[in-house]
Design a protein around this motif. Structure first.
Motif, PDB file in Angstrom:
ATOM      1  N   ILE A 159       0.869  -1.169   0.000  1.00  0.00           N
ATOM      2  CA  ILE A 159       0.000   0.000   0.000  1.00  0.00           C
ATOM      3  C   ILE A 159       0.910   1.224   0.000  1.00  0.00           C
ATOM      4  O   ILE A 159       1.882   1.276   0.764  1.00  0.00           O
ATOM      5  CB  ILE A 159      -0.905   0.027   1.251  1.00  0.00           C
ATOM      6  CG1 ILE A 159      -1.739  -1.250   1.335  1.00  0.00           C
ATOM      7  CG2 ILE A 159      -1.799   1.273   1.239  1.00  0.00           C
ATOM      8  CD1 ILE A 159      -2.428  -1.447   2.680  1.00  0.00           C
ATOM      9  N   TYR A 160       0.605   2.169  -0.872  1.00  0.00           N
ATOM     10  CA  TYR A 160       1.370   3.412  -0.957  1.00  0.00           C
ATOM     11  C   TYR A 160       0.408   4.580  -0.776  1.00  0.00           C
ATOM     12  O   TYR A 160      -0.781   4.458  -1.053  1.00  0.00           O
ATOM     13  CB  TYR A 160       2.037   3.546  -2.323  1.00  0.00           C
ATOM     14  CG  TYR A 160       3.073   2.492  -2.600  1.00  0.00           C
ATOM     15  CD1 TYR A 160       4.406   2.714  -2.290  1.00  0.00           C
ATOM     16  CD2 TYR A 160       2.719   1.281  -3.178  1.00  0.00           C
ATOM     17  CE1 TYR A 160       5.369   1.746  -2.546  1.00  0.00           C
ATOM     18  CE2 TYR A 160       3.672   0.306  -3.433  1.00  0.00           C
ATOM     19  CZ  TYR A 160       4.994   0.542  -3.121  1.00  0.00           C
ATOM     20  OH  TYR A 160       5.934  -0.411  -3.369  1.00  0.00           O
ATOM     21  N   TYR A 161       0.942   5.714  -0.355  1.00  0.00           N
ATOM     22  CA  TYR A 161       0.103   6.894  -0.172  1.00  0.00           C
ATOM     23  C   TYR A 161       0.913   8.157  -0.416  1.00  0.00           C
ATOM     24  O   TYR A 161       2.146   8.128  -0.478  1.00  0.00           O
ATOM     25  CB  TYR A 161      -0.475   6.925   1.249  1.00  0.00           C
ATOM     26  CG  TYR A 161       0.541   7.237   2.318  1.00  0.00           C
ATOM     27  CD1 TYR A 161       0.710   8.545   2.783  1.00  0.00           C
ATOM     28  CD2 TYR A 161       1.341   6.238   2.855  1.00  0.00           C
ATOM     29  CE1 TYR A 161       1.654   8.834   3.752  1.00  0.00           C
ATOM     30  CE2 TYR A 161       2.276   6.525   3.826  1.00  0.00           C
ATOM     31  CZ  TYR A 161       2.441   7.824   4.275  1.00  0.00           C
ATOM     32  OH  TYR A 161       3.376   8.110   5.223  1.00  0.00           O
ATOM     33  N   PHE A 162       0.210   9.267  -0.566  1.00  0.00           N
ATOM     34  CA  PHE A 162       0.830  10.581  -0.497  1.00  0.00           C
ATOM     35  C   PHE A 162      -0.171  11.545   0.102  1.00  0.00           C
ATOM     36  O   PHE A 162      -1.383  11.331   0.039  1.00  0.00           O
ATOM     37  CB  PHE A 162       1.376  11.074  -1.844  1.00  0.00           C
ATOM     38  CG  PHE A 162       0.366  11.267  -2.929  1.00  0.00           C
ATOM     39  CD1 PHE A 162      -0.378  12.440  -3.033  1.00  0.00           C
ATOM     40  CD2 PHE A 162       0.161  10.276  -3.881  1.00  0.00           C
ATOM     41  CE1 PHE A 162      -1.301  12.621  -4.051  1.00  0.00           C
ATOM     42  CE2 PHE A 162      -0.756  10.447  -4.906  1.00  0.00           C
ATOM     43  CZ  PHE A 162      -1.487  11.623  -4.983  1.00  0.00           C
ATOM     44  N   VAL A 163       0.348  12.575   0.746  1.00  0.00           N
ATOM     45  CA  VAL A 163      -0.485  13.567   1.410  1.00  0.00           C
ATOM     46  C   VAL A 163      -0.769  14.695   0.423  1.00  0.00           C
ATOM     47  O   VAL A 163       0.134  15.186  -0.251  1.00  0.00           O
ATOM     48  CB  VAL A 163       0.223  14.118   2.673  1.00  0.00           C
ATOM     49  CG1 VAL A 163      -0.607  15.205   3.338  1.00  0.00           C
ATOM     50  CG2 VAL A 163       0.502  12.985   3.655  1.00  0.00           C
ATOM     51  N   CYS A 164      -2.036  15.089   0.348  1.00  0.00           N
ATOM     52  CA  CYS A 164      -2.461  16.168  -0.546  1.00  0.00           C
ATOM     53  C   CYS A 164      -2.459  17.502   0.206  1.00  0.00           C
ATOM     54  O   CYS A 164      -2.514  17.540   1.439  1.00  0.00           O
ATOM     55  CB  CYS A 164      -3.869  15.892  -1.071  1.00  0.00           C
ATOM     56  SG  CYS A 164      -3.993  14.362  -2.000  1.00  0.00           S
TER      57      CYS A 164
END
Length: 98
Positions: A47-52
């Motif tokens: 699982i990967y993510y980035f903050v907006c």
């Protein structure tokens, strides 16, 4: 970057080098827990993510990324082809301890 507080995030589930789901959440840790109880409960992968920067950006980027990658477990938006030069932010690997 640890995600402990509410913030707008985009995340993706990647299995066998293929994006199978893209989502958005203000509470990433809680959302990942929910997925373990629903259609992604048997998921094996990363699982990967980035903050907006904002909730508005989060909503728009999710829309664009789903239509760019057409993940297996996302509903597609009809009659919309993404043609954008959007630079994707760098994805961060989600660690369970976060």
């Amino acid at each position: 970057e640890k995600i402990f507080k509410a913030c707008p995030c985009i995340y993706k589930y990647v299995q066998n080098n293929k994006i199978i789901y893209i989502g958005k959440s203000l509470l990433l840790k809680e959302r990942v827990k929910q997925h373990k109880e629903d259609k992604l409960k048997n998921f094996i992968g990363d699982i990967y993510y980035f903050v907006c920067d904002s909730k508005t950006d989060m909503d728009m980027l999710e829309y664009v990324l789903i239509n760019k990658y057409h993940p297996l477990y996302n509903k597609q938006y009809k009659n919309f082809n993404v043609k954008t030069d959007m630079q994707e932010p760098e994805w961060i690997l989600y660690e369970e301890e976060e």
